[in-house]
Design a protein around this motif. Structure first.
Motif, short mmCIF file in Angstrom:
data_model
loop_
_atom_site.label_atom_id
_atom_site.label_comp_id
_atom_site.label_asym_id
_atom_site.label_seq_id
_atom_site.Cartn_x
_atom_site.Cartn_y
_atom_site.Cartn_z
N ALA A 120 -26.16 -13.88 -13.91
CA ALA A 120 -26.92 -13.56 -14.96
C ALA A 120 -28.06 -14.96 -14.76
N GLN A 121 -29.28 -14.14 -14.62
CA GLN A 121 -31.12 -14.82 -14.99
C GLN A 121 -31.52 -15.71 -16.51
N PHE A 122 -31.04 -16.58 -16.58
CA PHE A 122 -32.10 -16.97 -17.72
C PHE A 122 -33.73 -17.74 -17.74
N GLU A 123 -34.24 -17.50 -19.48
CA GLU A 123 -35.04 -18.82 -19.53
C GLU A 123 -34.93 -19.75 -19.61
N LEU A 124 -35.44 -21.21 -19.32
CA LEU A 124 -35.18 -22.12 -19.55
C LEU A 124 -35.37 -22.21 -21.63
N HIS A 125 -34.11 -22.20 -22.74
CA HIS A 125 -34.35 -22.82 -23.41
C HIS A 125 -34.81 -21.15 -24.48
N GLY A 126 -34.00 -19.65 -23.26
CA GLY A 126 -35.08 -18.48 -23.78
C GLY A 126 -33.81 -17.11 -23.63
N GLY A 127 -34.17 -16.54 -23.90
CA GLY A 127 -33.46 -15.10 -23.28
C GLY A 127 -32.96 -14.26 -21.68
N LEU A 128 -31.37 -14.26 -21.77
CA LEU A 128 -31.34 -13.24 -20.91
C LEU A 128 -32.24 -12.81 -20.09
N LEU A 129 -32.79 -12.92 -18.33
CA LEU A 129 -33.90 -11.99 -17.99
C LEU A 129 -33.08 -10.24 -17.42
N ALA A 130 -32.02 -11.02 -16.99
CA ALA A 130 -30.98 -10.00 -16.77
C ALA A 130 -29.96 -10.37 -16.17
N SER A 131 -28.75 -9.49 -16.27
CA SER A 131 -27.90 -9.64 -15.92
C SER A 131 -26.79 -8.63 -15.31
N GLY A 132 -26.34 -8.75 -14.02
CA GLY A 132 -25.48 -8.15 -12.88
C GLY A 132 -26.93 -7.75 -12.01
N HIS A 133 -26.03 -7.04 -10.69
CA HIS A 133 -26.98 -6.77 -9.72
C HIS A 133 -27.68 -5.56 -9.75
N ALA A 134 -27.69 -4.42 -10.66
CA ALA A 134 -28.07 -3.46 -10.69
C ALA A 134 -29.50 -3.75 -11.97
N GLU A 135 -29.33 -4.71 -12.98
CA GLU A 135 -30.34 -5.70 -13.82
C GLU A 135 -31.26 -6.03 -12.98
N MET A 136 -30.81 -6.92 -12.16
CA MET A 136 -31.71 -7.75 -10.83
C MET A 136 -32.41 -7.19 -9.82
N ARG A 137 -31.74 -5.79 -9.76
CA ARG A 137 -32.41 -5.18 -8.74
C ARG A 137 -33.32 -5.22 -9.48
N ALA A 138 -33.65 -3.60 -10.18
CA ALA A 138 -34.77 -3.46 -11.19
C ALA A 138 -36.07 -4.17 -11.43
N ARG A 139 -35.33 -5.40 -11.69
CA ARG A 139 -36.43 -6.61 -11.95
C ARG A 139 -36.76 -7.50 -11.03
N MET A 140 -36.60 -7.31 -9.51
CA MET A 140 -37.09 -8.06 -8.94
C MET A 140 -37.98 -7.00 -7.92
N ALA A 141 -37.55 -5.71 -8.06
CA ALA A 141 -38.43 -4.67 -6.84
C ALA A 141 -39.38 -4.41 -7.08
N ALA A 142 -39.93 -4.96 -8.16
CA ALA A 142 -41.31 -4.72 -8.29
C ALA A 142 -42.47 -6.03 -7.77
N ARG A 143 -41.54 -6.38 -8.17
CA ARG A 143 -42.00 -8.12 -7.50
C ARG A 143 -41.92 -8.48 -6.36
N PHE A 144 -40.83 -8.27 -5.59
CA PHE A 144 -41.11 -7.58 -4.15
C PHE A 144 -42.20 -6.99 -3.50
N ALA A 145 -42.37 -6.05 -4.53
CA ALA A 145 -43.57 -5.33 -3.72
C ALA A 145 -45.49 -5.63 -3.76
N GLU A 146 -45.05 -7.03 -4.83
CA GLU A 146 -45.93 -7.20 -4.58
C GLU A 146 -47.22 -8.12 -3.12
N PRO A 147 -48.20 -7.56 -2.95
CA PRO A 147 -48.48 -7.90 -1.62
C PRO A 147 -48.68 -9.06 -0.89
N ASP A 148 -48.65 -9.92 -2.21
CA ASP A 148 -49.06 -11.59 -1.63
C ASP A 148 -47.93 -12.68 -2.16
N LEU A 149 -46.55 -12.28 -2.58
CA LEU A 149 -45.60 -13.36 -3.25
C LEU A 149 -45.29 -13.72 -2.00
#
Length: 120
Positions: free
Chosen positions: A32-61
């Motif tokens: 699971a991934q969380f914000e510090l003192h905050g909510g859940l960002l993603a839980s499990g590979h499927a949610e993490m994949r969906a969350r990061m797919a757009a990020r990895f598409a950024e050309p300058d990441l």
């Protein structure tokens, strides 16, 4: 079993290579991934994949490791992330706290610093 800092470095290398499959292998299937003192960002590979797919598409990441602290199974990275924000290319500081269980990241917590846009 790899050392905790080795697992986190593999995660960072896969992030910078924008290799989503390699990046996911550094996380436990039920991680699971969380914000510090905050909510859940993603839980499990499927949610993490969906969350990061757009990020990895950024050309300058890119994540630049500024410092790393290892204390047992906890690895804390301080990074400067280059991103493509809707307003333009910029950077943001990020504190990443990884908790390792076995040979994978079980929990990651993130604190974001100030977003800075780079001059055009």
């Amino acid at each position: 079993m790899p050392a905790p800092e080795t697992i986190v470095q593999q995660q960072l290398d896969a992030y910078n290579a924008k290799d989503l499959d390699a990046w996911l292998t550094t996380y436990a299937p039920d991680a699971a991934q969380f914000e510090l003192h905050g909510g859940l960002l993603a839980s499990g590979h499927a949610e993490m994949r969906a969350r990061m797919a757009a990020r990895f598409a950024e050309p300058d990441l890119h994540a630049q490791l500024l410092s790393r602290i290892v204390m047992g199974q906890i690895v804390t990275d301080y990074e400067l992330i280059t991103r493509n924000f809707p307003e333009g290319k910029g950077t943001i500081e990020m504190l990443c706290i990884y908790e390792i269980a076995g040979d994978a990241i079980a929990r990651a917590t993130f604190a974001l610093g100030e977003k800075r846009l780079l001059d055009a």
